[in-house]
Every structure is written in structure tokens, then in C-alpha cells.
Design a protein around this motif. Structure first.
Motif, mmCIF file in Angstrom:
data_model
loop_
_atom_site.group_PDB
_atom_site.id
_atom_site.type_symbol
_atom_site.label_atom_id
_atom_site.label_comp_id
_atom_site.label_asym_id
_atom_site.label_seq_id
_atom_site.Cartn_x
_atom_site.Cartn_y
_atom_site.Cartn_z
ATOM 1 N N MET A 283 1.094 -1.306 0.043
ATOM 2 C CA MET A 283 -0.063 0.142 -0.034
ATOM 3 C C MET A 283 0.969 1.306 0.157
ATOM 4 O O MET A 283 0.332 2.295 -0.440
ATOM 5 N N ASP A 284 2.166 1.263 0.448
ATOM 6 C CA ASP A 284 2.788 2.326 0.566
ATOM 7 C C ASP A 284 3.204 2.676 -0.857
ATOM 8 O O ASP A 284 3.252 3.865 -1.206
ATOM 9 N N ARG A 285 3.355 1.922 -1.640
ATOM 10 C CA ARG A 285 3.770 2.280 -2.936
ATOM 11 C C ARG A 285 2.686 2.923 -3.853
ATOM 12 O O ARG A 285 2.882 3.634 -4.564
ATOM 13 N N ALA A 286 1.139 2.659 -3.415
ATOM 14 C CA ALA A 286 0.204 3.336 -4.071
ATOM 15 C C ALA A 286 0.082 4.576 -3.369
ATOM 16 O O ALA A 286 -0.168 5.722 -4.175
ATOM 17 N N ILE A 287 0.534 4.850 -2.117
ATOM 18 C CA ILE A 287 0.507 6.036 -1.362
ATOM 19 C C ILE A 287 1.565 7.087 -2.260
ATOM 20 O O ILE A 287 1.365 7.967 -2.575
ATOM 21 N N VAL A 288 2.789 6.498 -2.489
ATOM 22 C CA VAL A 288 3.722 7.279 -3.103
ATOM 23 C C VAL A 288 3.544 7.559 -4.503
ATOM 24 O O VAL A 288 3.613 8.622 -4.862
ATOM 25 N N ALA A 289 2.892 6.604 -5.430
ATOM 26 C CA ALA A 289 2.294 7.015 -6.661
ATOM 27 C C ALA A 289 1.256 8.050 -6.757
ATOM 28 O O ALA A 289 1.395 8.810 -7.386
ATOM 29 N N CYS A 290 0.206 7.843 -5.690
ATOM 30 C CA CYS A 290 -0.476 9.082 -5.708
ATOM 31 C C CYS A 290 0.039 10.453 -5.347
ATOM 32 O O CYS A 290 -0.341 11.465 -5.797
ATOM 33 N N ALA A 291 1.200 10.189 -4.417
ATOM 34 C CA ALA A 291 1.838 11.487 -4.203
ATOM 35 C C ALA A 291 2.338 12.160 -5.320
ATOM 36 O O ALA A 291 2.483 13.424 -5.672
ATOM 37 N N GLY A 292 3.097 11.201 -6.212
ATOM 38 C CA GLY A 292 3.607 11.774 -7.371
ATOM 39 C C GLY A 292 2.517 12.383 -8.409
ATOM 40 O O GLY A 292 2.773 13.461 -8.716
ATOM 41 N N LEU A 293 1.549 11.756 -8.393
ATOM 42 C CA LEU A 293 0.283 12.196 -9.194
ATOM 43 C C LEU A 293 -0.313 13.702 -8.546
ATOM 44 O O LEU A 293 -0.510 14.710 -9.423
ATOM 45 N N ALA A 294 -0.356 13.802 -7.185
ATOM 46 C CA ALA A 294 -0.556 15.000 -6.745
ATOM 47 C C ALA A 294 0.311 15.954 -6.952
ATOM 48 O O ALA A 294 -0.247 17.260 -7.091
ATOM 49 N N GLY A 295 1.468 15.879 -7.001
ATOM 50 C CA GLY A 295 2.529 16.746 -7.384
ATOM 51 C C GLY A 295 2.592 17.166 -8.613
ATOM 52 O O GLY A 295 2.531 18.359 -8.931
ATOM 53 N N LEU A 296 2.323 16.395 -9.613
ATOM 54 C CA LEU A 296 2.308 16.638 -11.018
ATOM 55 C C LEU A 296 0.893 17.523 -11.220
ATOM 56 O O LEU A 296 1.012 18.665 -11.901
ATOM 57 N N ALA A 297 -0.029 17.017 -10.777
ATOM 58 C CA ALA A 297 -1.292 17.878 -10.995
ATOM 59 C C ALA A 297 -1.201 19.248 -10.319
ATOM 60 O O ALA A 297 -1.805 20.193 -10.711
ATOM 61 N N GLY A 298 -0.574 19.275 -9.197
ATOM 62 C CA GLY A 298 -0.278 20.829 -8.335
ATOM 63 C C GLY A 298 0.513 21.513 -9.196
ATOM 64 O O GLY A 298 0.156 22.782 -9.355
ATOM 65 N N VAL A 299 1.608 21.143 -9.783
ATOM 66 C CA VAL A 299 2.352 21.987 -10.602
ATOM 67 C C VAL A 299 1.426 22.487 -11.892
ATOM 68 O O VAL A 299 1.680 23.756 -12.354
ATOM 69 N N ALA A 300 0.798 21.392 -12.248
ATOM 70 C CA ALA A 300 0.144 21.685 -13.750
ATOM 71 C C ALA A 300 -1.177 22.840 -13.558
ATOM 72 O O ALA A 300 -1.105 23.649 -14.158
ATOM 73 N N LEU A 301 -1.758 22.477 -12.297
ATOM 74 C CA LEU A 301 -2.803 23.527 -11.927
ATOM 75 C C LEU A 301 -1.992 25.035 -11.453
ATOM 76 O O LEU A 301 -3.077 25.985 -11.912
ATOM 77 N N SER A 302 -0.843 25.171 -10.897
ATOM 78 C CA SER A 302 -0.119 26.287 -10.746
ATOM 79 C C SER A 302 -0.294 27.079 -11.926
ATOM 80 O O SER A 302 -0.221 28.188 -11.973
ATOM 81 N N ALA A 303 0.346 26.492 -12.926
ATOM 82 C CA ALA A 303 0.698 26.756 -14.137
ATOM 83 C C ALA A 303 -0.689 27.332 -14.938
ATOM 84 O O ALA A 303 -0.836 28.574 -15.454
ATOM 85 N N LEU A 304 -1.616 26.674 -14.783
ATOM 86 C CA LEU A 304 -3.038 26.970 -15.520
ATOM 87 C C LEU A 304 -3.703 28.016 -14.873
ATOM 88 O O LEU A 304 -4.132 29.042 -15.157
ATOM 89 N N ALA A 305 -3.565 28.048 -13.327
ATOM 90 C CA ALA A 305 -4.056 29.281 -12.602
ATOM 91 C C ALA A 305 -3.265 30.510 -12.862
ATOM 92 O O ALA A 305 -4.082 31.814 -13.010
ATOM 93 N N ALA A 306 -2.202 30.369 -13.068
ATOM 94 C CA ALA A 306 -1.300 31.820 -13.457
ATOM 95 C C ALA A 306 -1.363 32.153 -14.942
ATOM 96 O O ALA A 306 -1.406 33.273 -14.995
ATOM 97 N N HIS A 307 -1.857 31.333 -15.669
ATOM 98 C CA HIS A 307 -1.647 31.641 -16.986
ATOM 99 C C HIS A 307 -2.903 31.506 -17.929
ATOM 100 O O HIS A 307 -3.133 31.736 -19.195
#
Length: 119
Positions: A1-25
Motif C-alpha cells: 500500500m505504501d507504493r500506492a500512496i507514493v504513486a498518488c503523491a507523485g500524481l498529486a505533485g504533478l497535478a499541483g504543478v500543472a494547476l499552478s501553471a494553469l491558474a497563473a496563465h
């Protein structure tokens, strides 16, 4: 289950960066900015939960904490993003439900730390 949590962390980070760019531009404004910040903060938190599970956090409680945070992110951020893009949320009370799930996840982290890992 730890691997799933880490994978979701990576996806959350990816989405966070993408949404930050979209919010700014792009369109979407403050809802996207809030969703991006929540995703980025909780991406790091999920990595911490996975890393500390079994070390100093009670593993089962840490897993529950990670699951609660992941559910909370989907509901809270998903609702904000959908509102920003379409004008309507996921379903009534999705964001508050997600917020409560996030708070439950943080409470479970605290409890997992107090209970600790038992060998």
C-alpha cells in the motif's frame, strides 16, 4: 500500500504543478490556485506518511491516513477544479466532504504517531 500512496503523491505533485501553471496563465482563477496548493502540500505529506509508516507510525493507521488524504484530495480538489472549468461542482457537498476527509487524514497521522510502530 505504501507504493500506492507514493504513486498518488507523485500524481498529486504533478497535478499541483500543472494547476499552478494553469491558474497563473489561464482561466479558473482562485479555485485552481487553492486546488494546486492543496495538491502540492499533500503530495509531500503523502510521501512522509509512506516513508514513516512502520518506522515511527503505526502501519495500519498510516495507511488509513494516506487513504483518507487521497480521498480528500480527489473530492476537495476535484470539486474546485470542476467548478473552475465548468461552473458546477462534482456533487453537492463534495468539497466540504473532501475537506473533512483531509482533516481525518491528518488526525490519523497524529494518532499513528502516538500509537507508534509495535515490533
Amino acid at each position: 500500500m505504501d507504493r500506492a500512496i507514493v504513486a498518488c503523491a507523485g500524481l498529486a505533485g504533478l497535478a499541483g504543478v500543472a494547476l499552478s501553471a494553469l491558474a497563473a496563465h489561464g482561466p479558473g482563477g482562485p479555485n485552481l490556485d487553492v486546488a494546486a496548493r492543496f495538491l502540492l502540500v499533500h503530495a509531500a505529506a503523502l510521501l512522509g506518511v509512506a516513508a514513516l509508516s512502520g518506522a515511527i507510525l503505526a502501519p495500519r493507521l498510516a495507511t488509513l491516513a494516506g487513504l483518507a488524504m487521497m480521498l480528500g484530495l480527489v473530492l476537495f480538489c476535484g470539486d474546485l477544479v470542476r467548478r473552475a472549468m465548468t461552473g458546477s461542482g462534482l456533487f453537492p457537498m463534495a468539497a466540504p466532504t473532501g475537506g473533512f476527509a483531509l482533516m481525518a487524514g491528518w488526525l490519523l497521522v497524529a494518532v499513528a504517531a502516538l500509537v507508534g510502530h509495535r515490533a
